[in-house]
Design a protein around this motif. Sequence first.
Motif, PDB file in Angstrom:
ATOM      1  N   MET A   1       0.821  -1.185   0.000  1.00 42.44           N
ATOM      2  CA  MET A   1       0.000   0.000   0.000  1.00 42.44           C
ATOM      3  C   MET A   1       0.873   1.259   0.000  1.00 42.44           C
ATOM      4  SD  MET A   1      -3.243   0.805   2.196  1.00 42.44           S
ATOM      5  CE  MET A   1      -3.837   2.411   2.495  1.00 42.44           C
ATOM      6  N   LEU A   2       1.993   1.193   0.663  1.00 41.75           N
ATOM      7  CA  LEU A   2       2.896   2.336   0.695  1.00 41.75           C
ATOM      8  C   LEU A   2       3.426   2.652  -0.701  1.00 41.75           C
ATOM      9  CD1 LEU A   2       4.327   4.425   2.429  1.00 41.75           C
ATOM     10  CD2 LEU A   2       6.141   2.765   2.802  1.00 41.75           C
ATOM     11  N   LYS A   3       3.638   1.606  -1.498  1.00 42.35           N
ATOM     12  CA  LYS A   3       4.119   1.797  -2.865  1.00 42.35           C
ATOM     13  C   LYS A   3       3.085   2.551  -3.702  1.00 42.35           C
ATOM     14  CE  LYS A   3       6.264  -1.734  -4.612  1.00 42.35           C
ATOM     15  NZ  LYS A   3       6.586  -2.987  -5.302  1.00 42.35           N
ATOM     16  N   TRP A   4       1.797   2.229  -3.542  1.00 42.85           N
ATOM     17  CA  TRP A   4       0.738   2.912  -4.279  1.00 42.85           C
ATOM     18  C   TRP A   4       0.620   4.367  -3.836  1.00 42.85           C
ATOM     19  CZ3 TRP A   4      -1.365   1.631  -8.608  1.00 42.85           C
ATOM     20  CH2 TRP A   4      -1.391   0.289  -8.983  1.00 42.85           C
ATOM     21  N   LEU A   5       0.765   4.610  -2.547  1.00 39.27           N
ATOM     22  CA  LEU A   5       0.684   5.972  -2.035  1.00 39.27           C
ATOM     23  C   LEU A   5       1.837   6.816  -2.567  1.00 39.27           C
ATOM     24  CD1 LEU A   5      -0.831   7.912  -0.181  1.00 39.27           C
ATOM     25  CD2 LEU A   5       0.625   7.126   1.678  1.00 39.27           C
ATOM     26  N   LEU A   6       3.022   6.274  -2.591  1.00 39.41           N
ATOM     27  CA  LEU A   6       4.184   6.977  -3.123  1.00 39.41           C
ATOM     28  C   LEU A   6       3.999   7.255  -4.616  1.00 39.41           C
ATOM     29  CD1 LEU A   6       6.996   8.119  -2.639  1.00 39.41           C
ATOM     30  CD2 LEU A   6       7.904   5.860  -3.137  1.00 39.41           C
ATOM     31  N   THR A   7       3.482   6.289  -5.349  1.00 42.58           N
ATOM     32  CA  THR A   7       3.225   6.469  -6.771  1.00 42.58           C
ATOM     33  C   THR A   7       2.197   7.575  -7.003  1.00 42.58           C
ATOM     34  OG1 THR A   7       3.682   4.139  -7.151  1.00 42.58           O
ATOM     35  CG2 THR A   7       2.495   5.301  -8.883  1.00 42.58           C
ATOM     36  N   LEU A   8       1.168   7.618  -6.201  1.00 44.45           N
ATOM     37  CA  LEU A   8       0.140   8.646  -6.319  1.00 44.45           C
ATOM     38  C   LEU A   8       0.716  10.035  -6.033  1.00 44.45           C
ATOM     39  CD1 LEU A   8      -2.880   9.247  -6.744  1.00 44.45           C
ATOM     40  CD2 LEU A   8      -3.150   8.982  -4.284  1.00 44.45           C
ATOM     41  N   VAL A   9       1.530  10.156  -5.012  1.00 43.46           N
ATOM     42  CA  VAL A   9       2.139  11.443  -4.675  1.00 43.46           C
ATOM     43  C   VAL A   9       3.054  11.910  -5.801  1.00 43.46           C
ATOM     44  CG1 VAL A   9       3.777  12.564  -3.108  1.00 43.46           C
ATOM     45  CG2 VAL A   9       1.931  11.161  -2.195  1.00 43.46           C
ATOM     46  N   VAL A  10       3.862  11.014  -6.348  1.00 44.25           N
ATOM     47  CA  VAL A  10       4.758  11.374  -7.452  1.00 44.25           C
ATOM     48  C   VAL A  10       3.953  11.766  -8.693  1.00 44.25           C
ATOM     49  CG1 VAL A  10       6.497  10.474  -9.051  1.00 44.25           C
ATOM     50  CG2 VAL A  10       6.704  10.036  -6.605  1.00 44.25           C
ATOM     51  N   ALA A  11       2.877  11.051  -8.982  1.00 47.30           N
ATOM     52  CA  ALA A  11       2.050  11.361 -10.150  1.00 47.30           C
ATOM     53  C   ALA A  11       1.389  12.722 -10.003  1.00 47.30           C
ATOM     54  CB  ALA A  11       0.991  10.278 -10.345  1.00 47.30           C
ATOM     55  N   ILE A  12       0.880  13.035  -8.836  1.00 42.37           N
ATOM     56  CA  ILE A  12       0.256  14.342  -8.615  1.00 42.37           C
ATOM     57  C   ILE A  12       1.296  15.454  -8.712  1.00 42.37           C
ATOM     58  CG2 ILE A  12      -0.870  15.788  -6.865  1.00 42.37           C
ATOM     59  CD1 ILE A  12      -2.411  13.277  -6.013  1.00 42.37           C
ATOM     60  N   PHE A  13       2.484  15.213  -8.188  1.00 42.93           N
ATOM     61  CA  PHE A  13       3.566  16.192  -8.274  1.00 42.93           C
ATOM     62  C   PHE A  13       3.945  16.455  -9.732  1.00 42.93           C
ATOM     63  CE2 PHE A  13       8.156  17.078  -8.430  1.00 42.93           C
ATOM     64  CZ  PHE A  13       8.169  18.276  -7.728  1.00 42.93           C
ATOM     65  N   LEU A  14       4.124  15.396 -10.503  1.00 43.37           N
ATOM     66  CA  LEU A  14       4.481  15.562 -11.912  1.00 43.37           C
ATOM     67  C   LEU A  14       3.362  16.218 -12.708  1.00 43.37           C
ATOM     68  CD1 LEU A  14       6.352  12.216 -12.630  1.00 43.37           C
ATOM     69  CD2 LEU A  14       7.326  14.499 -12.361  1.00 43.37           C
ATOM     70  N   LEU A  15       2.132  15.862 -12.420  1.00 42.38           N
ATOM     71  CA  LEU A  15       0.998  16.482 -13.101  1.00 42.38           C
ATOM     72  C   LEU A  15       0.920  17.973 -12.783  1.00 42.38           C
ATOM     73  CD1 LEU A  15      -1.391  15.965 -14.955  1.00 42.38           C
ATOM     74  CD2 LEU A  15      -2.759  15.528 -12.929  1.00 42.38           C
ATOM     75  N   GLY A  16       1.245  18.338 -11.559  1.00 40.87           N
ATOM     76  CA  GLY A  16       1.257  19.747 -11.183  1.00 40.87           C
ATOM     77  C   GLY A  16       2.317  20.535 -11.931  1.00 40.87           C
ATOM     78  N   ILE A  17       3.425  19.884 -12.245  1.00 40.61           N
ATOM     79  CA  ILE A  17       4.485  20.549 -12.998  1.00 40.61           C
ATOM     80  C   ILE A  17       4.152  20.592 -14.485  1.00 40.61           C
ATOM     81  CG2 ILE A  17       6.896  20.347 -13.733  1.00 40.61           C
ATOM     82  CD1 ILE A  17       7.509  19.230 -10.955  1.00 40.61           C
ATOM     83  N   ILE A  18       3.617  19.507 -15.011  1.00 39.17           N
ATOM     84  CA  ILE A  18       3.387  19.376 -16.443  1.00 39.17           C
ATOM     85  C   ILE A  18       2.098  20.064 -16.899  1.00 39.17           C
ATOM     86  CG2 ILE A  18       2.933  17.696 -18.268  1.00 39.17           C
ATOM     87  CD1 ILE A  18       4.773  15.783 -16.768  1.00 39.17           C
ATOM     88  N   ALA A  19       1.077  20.117 -16.077  1.00 43.40           N
ATOM     89  CA  ALA A  19      -0.240  20.613 -16.490  1.00 43.40           C
ATOM     90  C   ALA A  19      -0.225  22.031 -17.061  1.00 43.40           C
ATOM     91  CB  ALA A  19      -1.230  20.507 -15.334  1.00 43.40           C
TER      92      ALA A  19
END
Length: 65
Positions: A1-19
């Motif tokens: 579950m920690l792996k999914w949470l880390l993946t979600l945080v990284v995806a939101i961070f990258l989306l915030g930069i790329i959007a």
Amino acid sequence: MLKWLLTLVVAIFLLGIIAPHLARFIRFGQLPGDFAFRFRGRIYQFPVATTLIFSLLLWLLSRLI
């Protein structure tokens, strides 16, 4: 579950930069199917089509990995 949470945080961070940069090319939030209306001086936006496109892109990306 920690792996999914880390993946979600990284995806939101990258989306915030790329959007903001991606918004210039695909008219983020202004596609046909995105709804915006004004009510009592405020603008409410519902980016339905943009959400579907991003969901499809993320799904395709997850299938490739």
